[in-house]
Structure formats: C-alpha cells, structure tokens
Motif scaffolding. Structure first.
Motif, PDB file in Angstrom:
ATOM      1  N   LEU A 128      -2.733  -9.840  -0.131  1.00 25.73           N
ATOM      2  CA  LEU A 128      -3.056  -8.537  -0.706  1.00 25.73           C
ATOM      3  C   LEU A 128      -2.561  -7.397   0.187  1.00 25.73           C
ATOM      4  N   VAL A 129      -2.749  -7.532   1.485  1.00 27.18           N
ATOM      5  CA  VAL A 129      -2.267  -6.500   2.405  1.00 27.18           C
ATOM      6  C   VAL A 129      -0.738  -6.416   2.337  1.00 27.18           C
ATOM      7  N   ALA A 130      -0.073  -7.554   2.242  1.00 21.39           N
ATOM      8  CA  ALA A 130       1.385  -7.548   2.161  1.00 21.39           C
ATOM      9  C   ALA A 130       1.859  -6.848   0.893  1.00 21.39           C
ATOM     10  N   LEU A 131       1.195  -7.100  -0.236  1.00 22.03           N
ATOM     11  CA  LEU A 131       1.567  -6.442  -1.489  1.00 22.03           C
ATOM     12  C   LEU A 131       1.351  -4.934  -1.398  1.00 22.03           C
ATOM     13  N   ALA A 132       0.236  -4.533  -0.775  1.00 24.09           N
ATOM     14  CA  ALA A 132      -0.050  -3.106  -0.637  1.00 24.09           C
ATOM     15  C   ALA A 132       0.973  -2.425   0.272  1.00 24.09           C
ATOM     16  N   ARG A 133       1.347  -3.082   1.351  1.00 21.86           N
ATOM     17  CA  ARG A 133       2.350  -2.498   2.260  1.00 21.86           C
ATOM     18  C   ARG A 133       3.713  -2.381   1.576  1.00 21.86           C
ATOM     19  N   ARG A 171       5.817   1.093   0.999  1.00 26.45           N
ATOM     20  CA  ARG A 171       7.191   1.194   1.500  1.00 26.45           C
ATOM     21  C   ARG A 171       8.140   1.593   0.370  1.00 26.45           C
ATOM     22  N   GLU A 172       7.977   0.980  -0.801  1.00 25.09           N
ATOM     23  CA  GLU A 172       8.911   1.229  -1.895  1.00 25.09           C
ATOM     24  C   GLU A 172       8.683   2.569  -2.582  1.00 25.09           C
ATOM     25  N   VAL A 173       7.436   3.015  -2.638  1.00 29.17           N
ATOM     26  CA  VAL A 173       7.134   4.247  -3.373  1.00 29.17           C
ATOM     27  C   VAL A 173       7.075   5.460  -2.457  1.00 29.17           C
ATOM     28  N   LEU A 174       6.490   5.323  -1.276  1.00 31.27           N
ATOM     29  CA  LEU A 174       6.323   6.459  -0.375  1.00 31.27           C
ATOM     30  C   LEU A 174       7.213   6.389   0.855  1.00 31.27           C
ATOM     31  N   GLY A 175       7.903   5.278   1.049  1.00 31.23           N
ATOM     32  CA  GLY A 175       8.773   5.159   2.204  1.00 31.23           C
ATOM     33  C   GLY A 175       8.048   4.896   3.508  1.00 31.23           C
ATOM     34  N   VAL A 176       6.844   4.365   3.451  1.00 29.22           N
ATOM     35  CA  VAL A 176       6.055   4.103   4.658  1.00 29.22           C
ATOM     36  C   VAL A 176       6.426   2.714   5.182  1.00 29.22           C
ATOM     37  N   ALA A 177       7.175   2.657   6.288  1.00 33.46           N
ATOM     38  CA  ALA A 177       7.667   1.388   6.821  1.00 33.46           C
ATOM     39  C   ALA A 177       6.897   0.912   8.046  1.00 33.46           C
ATOM     40  N   ALA A 178       6.048   1.747   8.620  1.00 32.18           N
ATOM     41  CA  ALA A 178       5.333   1.393   9.856  1.00 32.18           C
ATOM     42  C   ALA A 178       4.257   0.346   9.571  1.00 32.18           C
ATOM     43  N   ARG A 179       3.744  -0.214  10.649  1.00 32.32           N
ATOM     44  CA  ARG A 179       2.592  -1.124  10.519  1.00 32.32           C
ATOM     45  C   ARG A 179       1.324  -0.286  10.421  1.00 32.32           C
ATOM     46  N   PRO A 180       0.381  -0.686   9.575  1.00 32.49           N
ATOM     47  CA  PRO A 180      -0.858   0.093   9.462  1.00 32.49           C
ATOM     48  C   PRO A 180      -1.725  -0.025  10.708  1.00 32.49           C
ATOM     49  N   ARG A 181      -2.447   1.041  10.979  1.00 35.71           N
ATOM     50  CA  ARG A 181      -3.402   1.035  12.089  1.00 35.71           C
ATOM     51  C   ARG A 181      -4.683   0.285  11.720  1.00 35.71           C
ATOM     52  N   PHE A 182      -4.950   0.211  10.435  1.00 34.94           N
ATOM     53  CA  PHE A 182      -6.245  -0.304   9.968  1.00 34.94           C
ATOM     54  C   PHE A 182      -6.043  -0.887   8.576  1.00 34.94           C
ATOM     55  N   THR A 183      -6.698  -2.021   8.293  1.00 37.14           N
ATOM     56  CA  THR A 183      -6.677  -2.593   6.947  1.00 37.14           C
ATOM     57  C   THR A 183      -8.081  -3.032   6.558  1.00 37.14           C
ATOM     58  N   ARG A 184      -8.372  -2.894   5.270  1.00 31.97           N
ATOM     59  CA  ARG A 184      -9.658  -3.370   4.736  1.00 31.97           C
ATOM     60  C   ARG A 184      -9.433  -3.821   3.296  1.00 31.97           C
ATOM     61  N   VAL A 185      -9.783  -5.052   2.992  1.00 32.39           N
ATOM     62  CA  VAL A 185      -9.645  -5.600   1.648  1.00 32.39           C
ATOM     63  C   VAL A 185     -11.028  -5.797   1.054  1.00 32.39           C
ATOM     64  N   ALA A 186     -11.198  -5.376  -0.179  1.00 31.54           N
ATOM     65  CA  ALA A 186     -12.455  -5.593  -0.895  1.00 31.54           C
ATOM     66  C   ALA A 186     -12.142  -6.155  -2.272  1.00 31.54           C
ATOM     67  N   ARG A 187     -13.004  -7.022  -2.747  1.00 29.13           N
ATOM     68  CA  ARG A 187     -12.853  -7.604  -4.079  1.00 29.13           C
ATOM     69  C   ARG A 187     -14.092  -7.295  -4.903  1.00 29.13           C
ATOM     70  N   TRP A 188     -13.858  -6.933  -6.146  1.00 33.09           N
ATOM     71  CA  TRP A 188     -14.941  -6.713  -7.101  1.00 33.09           C
ATOM     72  C   TRP A 188     -14.694  -7.675  -8.271  1.00 33.09           C
ATOM     73  N   ILE A 189     -15.274  -8.851  -8.147  1.00 33.83           N
ATOM     74  CA  ILE A 189     -15.026  -9.921  -9.114  1.00 33.83           C
ATOM     75  C   ILE A 189     -16.024  -9.815 -10.263  1.00 33.83           C
ATOM     76  N   ASP A 190     -15.497  -9.771 -11.484  1.00 35.17           N
ATOM     77  CA  ASP A 190     -16.330  -9.647 -12.691  1.00 35.17           C
ATOM     78  C   ASP A 190     -17.323  -8.495 -12.548  1.00 35.17           C
ATOM     79  N   ALA A 191     -16.834  -7.370 -12.045  1.00 38.61           N
ATOM     80  CA  ALA A 191     -17.727  -6.259 -11.719  1.00 38.61           C
ATOM     81  C   ALA A 191     -17.664  -5.112 -12.716  1.00 38.61           C
ATOM     82  N   MET A 192     -16.561  -4.983 -13.446  1.00 37.30           N
ATOM     83  CA  MET A 192     -16.399  -3.829 -14.322  1.00 37.30           C
ATOM     84  C   MET A 192     -16.556  -4.237 -15.777  1.00 37.30           C
ATOM     85  N   PRO A 193     -17.654  -3.833 -16.432  1.00 31.46           N
ATOM     86  CA  PRO A 193     -17.825  -4.208 -17.839  1.00 31.46           C
ATOM     87  C   PRO A 193     -16.738  -3.592 -18.705  1.00 31.46           C
ATOM     88  N   GLN A 194     -16.282  -4.366 -19.666  1.00 35.34           N
ATOM     89  CA  GLN A 194     -15.236  -3.922 -20.574  1.00 35.34           C
ATOM     90  C   GLN A 194     -15.866  -3.584 -21.927  1.00 35.34           C
TER      91      GLN A 194
END
Length: 489
Positions: free
Chosen positions: A396-401, A405-428
């Motif tokens: 997930l972090v790799a996809l976000a980076r 990079r492709e949209v904003l041109g940010v090529a550096a390594r991040p100083r901080f990462t945090r991944v959160a998952r909300w599984i079956d959390a949003m009612p449709q």
C-alpha cells in the motif's frame, strides 16, 4: 452480578445501555442525560477506543486523522453539540479552498460554483478543461431537457446522466461521489444519498435552475467572506469524542465500558418501562436495563438482534458495506515540486488509477504539522477496487508513493508513513435502501425497549450520526413516558 440496583444506578429513573461507543452512541448517551435528570446510562464499546470512525492520531509533531476528516458546516448538529460541550469556539474551517480532479494526465481545478457534487456555473466549468465541448453543451442544455422522472428508486448515476449527461457524471460527479461514499454510483440510491437533488428537480424542473436559486439565497452578504464548508477542531476531531466522554462522566450517571463486546440481548418481562426491559449479556456479567440503543455497524446489530427478531436482522444484514485503506505520508515540503494550493484531488474511475483521492492535509488544516512538512493522505479501495484495502502495508505504501511521484512529482522517501484499513466500514445506500430502513423501523416499533442508531440509516456524515443517536435517545425516553389519560366526560 452487576445490575440496575448497584450504587451508580440508584436513581429512580431509567437505565439505558448504549451498545457502541462511536459518535452516534455517545451522542445518544449525551441526549439522555440532558433530557432526563434521573436517567442512568451504560455505554458498552467492544474495542479499547471510543469514537468509531472518528480517530485522530498524534506522532511527534504530526496530527492527522485516521478516520473521518471533517464535518459539514451546513449541517448544524455538530455545532450545536459542541456548543453544549463548551467547545464550539474551537471549531475552525479548512485553511485551503478548492480542489482538483485528475483528468487526462494532469490536475485540473474543480470549477467554482459547485454545489455539493453538481456544477451550477457554466463559465468556470468551460474553462476547467474537465469536460469536452460536447459534454459542456449537454450540461448547458439541462434546463431545457424534459426527462421523465422514474417512479421507482433511481441510482445516482442514472439520475445525473439523465439530467446532465454521461460525461458530467464520469469526469466530475463520480469522483466526488466516490470521495464521500467509496461506492458505486450505479448502485447507490439518489433518494437515500442526495434526496435534495430529486426535490430540486421536482420543484424547479431543472437542477441548474434550482441549484442556482438555492446558491443565490445562501450567498454571503456583499463583501463578506464565504465560510468554509468543512469544519474540524485544532487537535483533530477526537476532541469532540474526548469532550463527550468528559461531559458524560461528569454527570455521575454514566458508566463507560471499553473492550467489552456484547454477546447477547435477552428481553426480560419484568422491565419497568412500557413493554419489556432487557438483559445485556457480556463476557463477565450481565447488565439489566430498561432499554437498549444499538449503535453499531449493521452487521453487528443484525447478529445481536437475530435471535429476537429474525425479520429485523434480515433487513439490517441486507445493508452492504465498502472497504477502504488510507496511506498517510509526510515529506519535506521542499521535496514537493508543485504548490499545494488546495485541499487535494479526486480521481475519476475512468482514469484507471489505483488511488481514488489524495488529501493535502498540511494545506487543508493549519497547524497540524510543522511549516516545512507536506502531509498527504491517499485513499485506495472502495467500490472501484475493494481488494486493495486488504493489501499488506508495504504494498500500500508503495502504491501511494507511486501515485505521488506520477501525479505530483514527489520522488523523495517519506519521513513518515501510516496505513489504516476500514474493512466493511462504510454502509452503501444502494437502491431500495429507504424501503429497507422503513421496514427495519417498523420492526423496531414492536420492541419498546429498543432503538437503533448509526451511519447505517439516514446519513453517513458525523452530523447525521449525531442526529441518529439523538433520535434513538428520544425514542427510548418517549417509551418510558406514560400515555396521557383521557379526561372524564
């Protein structure tokens, strides 16, 4: 055994158990303590944390939301609750204005004059580059198009395409919609998600005419600044949860049990309210109550209520849920080659990208990170790609980076990462949702000891959840009041 007779609950009033310590459940508890000075409340939360989908984290100098990001200023429930809690003066608007949509390889500014999802002004839309001349002409002709209104429920996609054309939906409305519901507009119900749009169509015969009239009526006075449509609190939305907890405990009539899942509800014939009371079965002990407010996700409510009312449980189990993952990344501001002059961007599904949206947190909310830091939050999964929410953290972090990079041109390594998952959390709120909710309400009416609350029913935003909890509290309090006695002839 812990029951209604213990020292905390020695008042003559009702004892209500609230199952679920999210904002809906806490708002219900607050309403009960405000409305009945004799009532006592036990809030039972299965996890170690209160707040549900409100979840603020602090890491060093960084403050960021893991869950909900803001509240809509146009809905007063949050502001009113904050006023009672003494924190209304801490509400503040987003620092940045405007956002972008990713279209054909570049970010294009969302046009001025948007009303929710819908455009109201043609000139900004024309210059945005989001629509082709053909798509723009289709929108411009909307006031003169007479399209028959379906008699049955209609999807958001069908509604927008019928009124403004396929291109307006695919390139503008769909990405904004996904940012709210993480859902599929071809399945989501217009009546249950944006009923005001159907009402405008009925009253004005045209969305553009109706939305322009509404915008004119709500316009600020000449020279006055337009207020931000989004609000938060300086240290994050968890301030609201903390203030609720403090206020509830200060009454001396509320107990909060964390890390305590409810195993069963057992209606008892000896309750002191109209109808039956109920026993709430926990792992360690039962709690006897006069009423229960179930403020949990629909699947949890269905599981608890299935032994009592299979038909009600079936309606709740019929609500589907979406799953998302969010990736928060921090960079040195100097490593971001373009100005972060907005709140972020959304991505149409038709673009085929992995990320649905990216919020520029350091621009959107002032004071959350040091001035030399850029903080981003990227959203993946939802209806377009539900499987992405289950990927491991490294992927997930790799996809976000890659996205940055492709949209904003940010090529550096991040100083901080945090991944959160909300599984079956949003009612449709899929087609037929309003009927499902109405049938569930009819079943609940047969159980005077029961009320339901949460984002399952009539709105997914924080103000909607607050109103849902308050309505549930009003229901159980009304059940306690004796019926009026008719005067003698």
């Amino acid at each position: 055994m812990l029951a209604h007779s213990d020292a905390l609950f020695s008042t003559p009033g009702p004892h209500v158990v609230v199952v679920g310590g999210g904002v809906s459940g806490l708002a219900a508890a607050e309403r009960i303590t405000q409305s009945d000075a004799t009532a006592t409340v036990t809030v039972v939360e299965a996890t170690a944390r209160l707040g549900g989908m409100i979840h603020t984290e602090h890491s060093g100098d960084y403050t960021y939301e893991v869950g909900a990001d803001s509240v809509l200023a146009a809905k007063p429930a949050t502001r009113d609750l904050c006023a009672r809690l003494g924190i209304a003066d801490r509400l503040y608007g987003a620092s940045a204005r405007g956002a972008y949509v990713y279209r054909a390889g570049r970010l294009r500014r969302l046009p001025a004059g948007l009303s929710g999802l819908m455009p109201t002004q043609l000139r900004p839309l024309a210059t945005s580059g989001i629509l082709s001349p053909r798509g723009l002409a289709r929108v411009a002709l909307e006031p003169w198009r007479s399209t028959p209104e379906p008699t049955a429920d209609e999807s958001i996609r069908a509604f927008v395409v019928r009124r403004m054309g396929r291109e307006a939906y695919d390139r503008l409305v769909e990405p904004l919609l996904t940012g709210i519901y993480a859902g599929d507009g071809a399945q989501l119900s217009i009546e249950s998600t944006f009923p005001q749009l159907r009402a405008i169509e009925r009253s004005h015969g045209s969305l553009l005419r109706g939305l322009r009239a509404r915008a004119a009526a709500a316009a600020p006075a000449p020279g006055a600044a337009s207020p931000s449509p989004f609000l938060s609190l300086p240290t994050g939305l968890a301030e609201l949860i903390d203030a609720l907890e403090r206020a509830l405990l200060a009454t001396g009539r509320v107990r909060i049990l964390r890390g305590t899942p409810v195993r069963a509800l057992d209606p008892a014939p000896d309750g002191r309210w109209t109808g039956s009371g109920v026993r709430v079965v926990l792992d360690a002990f039962p709690i006897d109550a006069d009423a229960v407010i179930v403020a949990t996700p629909a699947s949890v409510a269905a599981s608890l209520l299935r032994p009592i009312d299979p038909a009600l449980a079936g309606e709740l189990a019929g609500v589907t849920h979406g799953s998302t993952a969010t990736v928060t990344l921090a960079y040195a501001l100097a490593d971001v080659p373009r100005p972060l002059d907005g709140t972020g961007y959304v991505v149409p599904r038709a673009e085929g990208r992995v990320v649905m949206a990216c919020t520029w947190l350091s621009s959107k909310w002032a004071g959350r990170v040091p001035a030399d830091v850029a903080l981003f939050r990227l959203f993946l999964g939802g209806a377009p790609r539900p499987e992405l929410a289950h990927l491991d953290q490294t992927r997930l972090v790799a996809l976000a980076r890659t996205e940055l990079r492709e949209v904003l041109g940010v090529a550096a390594r991040p100083r901080f990462t945090r991944v959160a998952r909300w599984i079956d959390a949003m009612p449709q709120y899929t087609l037929g949702h309003a009927g499902r909710v109405a049938r569930a309400a009819a079943r609940v009416a047969a159980h005077p000891w029961l009320a339901l609350a949460g984002n399952t029913y009539q709105g997914v935003g924080i103000p909607d959840c607050i109103r849902s909890g308050q309505a549930a509290a009003d229901r159980v309090l009304a059940a306690r009041r004796p019926a009026p006695v008719a005067a003698a002839a």
